[in-house]
Write an enzyme that holds these catalytic residues in place. Sequence first.
Site, PDB file in Angstrom:
ATOM      1  N   THR A  32       0.806  -1.240   0.000  1.00  0.00           N
ATOM      2  CA  THR A  32       0.000   0.000   0.000  1.00  0.00           C
ATOM      3  C   THR A  32       0.836   1.286   0.000  1.00  0.00           C
ATOM      4  O   THR A  32       0.305   2.366   0.257  1.00  0.00           O
ATOM      5  CB  THR A  32      -0.939   0.045   1.234  1.00  0.00           C
ATOM      6  OG1 THR A  32      -0.129   0.040   2.423  1.00  0.00           O
ATOM      7  CG2 THR A  32      -1.905  -1.117   1.270  1.00  0.00           C
ATOM      8  N   TYR A  66       3.327   5.378   5.616  1.00  0.00           N
ATOM      9  CA  TYR A  66       2.768   5.584   4.276  1.00  0.00           C
ATOM     10  C   TYR A  66       1.692   6.670   4.296  1.00  0.00           C
ATOM     11  O   TYR A  66       0.670   6.545   4.995  1.00  0.00           O
ATOM     12  CB  TYR A  66       2.199   4.275   3.711  1.00  0.00           C
ATOM     13  CG  TYR A  66       3.228   3.146   3.592  1.00  0.00           C
ATOM     14  CD1 TYR A  66       4.602   3.408   3.623  1.00  0.00           C
ATOM     15  CD2 TYR A  66       2.823   1.829   3.461  1.00  0.00           C
ATOM     16  CE1 TYR A  66       5.539   2.382   3.521  1.00  0.00           C
ATOM     17  CE2 TYR A  66       3.755   0.790   3.351  1.00  0.00           C
ATOM     18  CZ  TYR A  66       5.105   1.083   3.390  1.00  0.00           C
ATOM     19  OH  TYR A  66       6.029   0.067   3.303  1.00  0.00           O
TER      20      TYR A  66
HETATM   21  P1  NAP Z   1       6.009  -2.880  -6.422  1.00  0.00           P
HETATM   22  O1  NAP Z   1       4.887  -3.596  -5.810  1.00  0.00           O
HETATM   23  O2  NAP Z   1       7.204  -3.620  -6.870  1.00  0.00           O
HETATM   24  O3  NAP Z   1       5.510  -1.982  -7.648  1.00  0.00           O
HETATM   25  C1  NAP Z   1       4.404  -1.133  -7.537  1.00  0.00           C
HETATM   26  C2  NAP Z   1       4.199  -0.461  -8.882  1.00  0.00           C
HETATM   27  O4  NAP Z   1       3.869  -1.462  -9.843  1.00  0.00           O
HETATM   28  C3  NAP Z   1       3.069   0.543  -8.902  1.00  0.00           C
HETATM   29  O5  NAP Z   1       3.483   1.613  -9.705  1.00  0.00           O
HETATM   30  C4  NAP Z   1       1.927  -0.204  -9.573  1.00  0.00           C
HETATM   31  O6  NAP Z   1       1.094   0.625 -10.333  1.00  0.00           O
HETATM   32  C5  NAP Z   1       2.665  -1.090 -10.520  1.00  0.00           C
HETATM   33  N1  NAP Z   1       1.930  -2.332 -10.803  1.00  0.00           N
HETATM   34  C6  NAP Z   1       1.461  -3.232  -9.911  1.00  0.00           C
HETATM   35  N2  NAP Z   1       0.876  -4.266 -10.537  1.00  0.00           N
HETATM   36  C7  NAP Z   1       0.969  -4.016 -11.853  1.00  0.00           C
HETATM   37  C8  NAP Z   1       0.526  -4.693 -13.021  1.00  0.00           C
HETATM   38  N3  NAP Z   1      -0.086  -5.869 -12.928  1.00  0.00           N
HETATM   39  N4  NAP Z   1       0.764  -4.127 -14.227  1.00  0.00           N
HETATM   40  C9  NAP Z   1       1.412  -2.949 -14.331  1.00  0.00           C
HETATM   41  N5  NAP Z   1       1.857  -2.249 -13.255  1.00  0.00           N
HETATM   42  C10 NAP Z   1       1.637  -2.766 -12.033  1.00  0.00           C
HETATM   43  O7  NAP Z   1       6.572  -1.734  -5.456  1.00  0.00           O
HETATM   44  P2  NAP Z   1       6.404  -1.277  -3.968  1.00  0.00           P
HETATM   45  O8  NAP Z   1       5.117  -0.548  -3.789  1.00  0.00           O
HETATM   46  O9  NAP Z   1       7.664  -0.587  -3.603  1.00  0.00           O
HETATM   47  O10 NAP Z   1       6.406  -2.616  -3.106  1.00  0.00           O
HETATM   48  C11 NAP Z   1       5.245  -3.287  -2.709  1.00  0.00           C
HETATM   49  C12 NAP Z   1       4.894  -3.038  -1.258  1.00  0.00           C
HETATM   50  O11 NAP Z   1       5.949  -3.436  -0.398  1.00  0.00           O
HETATM   51  C13 NAP Z   1       4.722  -1.553  -0.886  1.00  0.00           C
HETATM   52  O12 NAP Z   1       3.527  -1.014  -1.406  1.00  0.00           O
HETATM   53  C14 NAP Z   1       4.818  -1.630   0.602  1.00  0.00           C
HETATM   54  O13 NAP Z   1       3.617  -2.120   1.165  1.00  0.00           O
HETATM   55  C15 NAP Z   1       5.964  -2.622   0.767  1.00  0.00           C
HETATM   56  N6  NAP Z   1       7.281  -1.976   0.887  1.00  0.00           N
HETATM   57  C16 NAP Z   1       7.954  -2.079   2.068  1.00  0.00           C
HETATM   58  C17 NAP Z   1       9.182  -1.475   2.229  1.00  0.00           C
HETATM   59  C18 NAP Z   1       9.902  -1.600   3.536  1.00  0.00           C
HETATM   60  O14 NAP Z   1      10.856  -0.843   3.769  1.00  0.00           O
HETATM   61  N7  NAP Z   1       9.503  -2.501   4.386  1.00  0.00           N
HETATM   62  C19 NAP Z   1       9.777  -0.763   1.169  1.00  0.00           C
HETATM   63  C20 NAP Z   1       9.081  -0.709  -0.058  1.00  0.00           C
HETATM   64  C21 NAP Z   1       7.864  -1.325  -0.175  1.00  0.00           C
HETATM   65  P3  NAP Z   1      -0.361   1.126  -9.842  1.00  0.00           P
HETATM   66  O15 NAP Z   1      -0.168   1.629  -8.452  1.00  0.00           O
HETATM   67  O16 NAP Z   1      -0.696   2.160 -10.846  1.00  0.00           O
HETATM   68  O17 NAP Z   1      -1.300  -0.044  -9.906  1.00  0.00           O
END
Ligand code: NAP
Length: 295
Positions: A32, A66
């Site tokens: 999220t 977030y």
């Molecule tokens: P991610 O999930 O690798 O990528 C998210 C991006 O991919 C968004 O721009 C999303 O677009 C796009 N996307 C998702 N599904 C898609 C699809 N089927 N086709 C095309 N584009 C797609 O990146 P992330 O948000 O960094 O990582 C996931 C989660 O991990 C975070 O949201 C967070 O909850 C967690 N996180 C934790 C940490 C930590 O330090 N613990 C750090 C980073 C992330 P849309 O939004 O437009 O759908």
Amino acid sequence: MNRSFQQIREQVLNRTVLLPDGTKVPALGQGTWYMGENPNTWQEEVQTLRTGIELGMTLIDTAEMYGDGNAERLVGEAIRGKRDDVFLVSKVYPHNAGRNRIKQACENSLKRLGTDYLDLYLLHWRGMVPLAVVIEGMEQLKEEGKILRWGVSNLDTDDMIELVNCPDGRNCTVNQVLYHLGSRGIEYDLLPWQRDNHIPVMAYSPLAQGGTLRHHLLTHPIIKDLAEKKEVEPYQILLAWCIRTNEIIAIPKASKVEHVIANAKAASVQFTDKELEKLNHAFPAPDRKVPLDII
Ligand code: NAP
């Protein structure tokens, strides 16, 4: 629920990871980060999380960080009336993880989420508070019923060893770290260590979040060929690769309904040994220790 939706859901429900306490969680959850930040996209984001839940992606990862609490507020709205269907994960800022602050931070998260307990509470990254003190606070929250389990995030192998050697440190449920096909450093020592210690990895940024590395992955001929052969999108190859074994939970973030449906479909993608070999060849895991990737 139409037939194909039901089929996708069944495939998602088939892919689970076992937590140390015997609880099964879906290998595909929902992230999220950056959600809840724009009032114009709020409803679509709520709808996306709800669609993911209906598809079986019931593990939702959020954090007090977030959107300054707005992602938790959004999740709260998305899970209203569905709390029991969801495995809710939130994270505490390191500067809120000390003796006098963790309880308040957790209560604030609970309030924003509209619930009275978290399934899992994570230390977002290691800060100045000693790990033993963080654990004490987490165990206290557990005793009070505010959280059912706790874990950590962004801890490398040496930190994990220190953690499990603290009193109650072995109660750590997961370590959430960056992991995708273009960032395989954890495979050298952290992942094997966590496997040996029965602490699952929760993979964040499984779609490589954005930027040039993701473009490189999505346009790479090996990934494009595999996607074509399996009649899926390159995104689904990345995600399916993350959950290729039953020991990793991936938490892709989607804010569009079509994206969450596409991500759920990755649950049906399996690889042959030969295909995995090809991917290993194109995107090798490092053969020596590299520092943990963090964003
Ligand atoms: P991610 O999930 O690798 O990528 C998210 C991006 O991919 C968004 O721009 C999303 O677009 C796009 N996307 C998702 N599904 C898609 C699809 N089927 N086709 C095309 N584009 C797609 O990146 P992330 O948000 O960094 O990582 C996931 C989660 O991990 C975070 O949201 C967070 O909850 C967690 N996180 C934790 C940490 C930590 O330090 N613990 C750090 C980073 C992330 P849309 O939004 O437009 O759908």
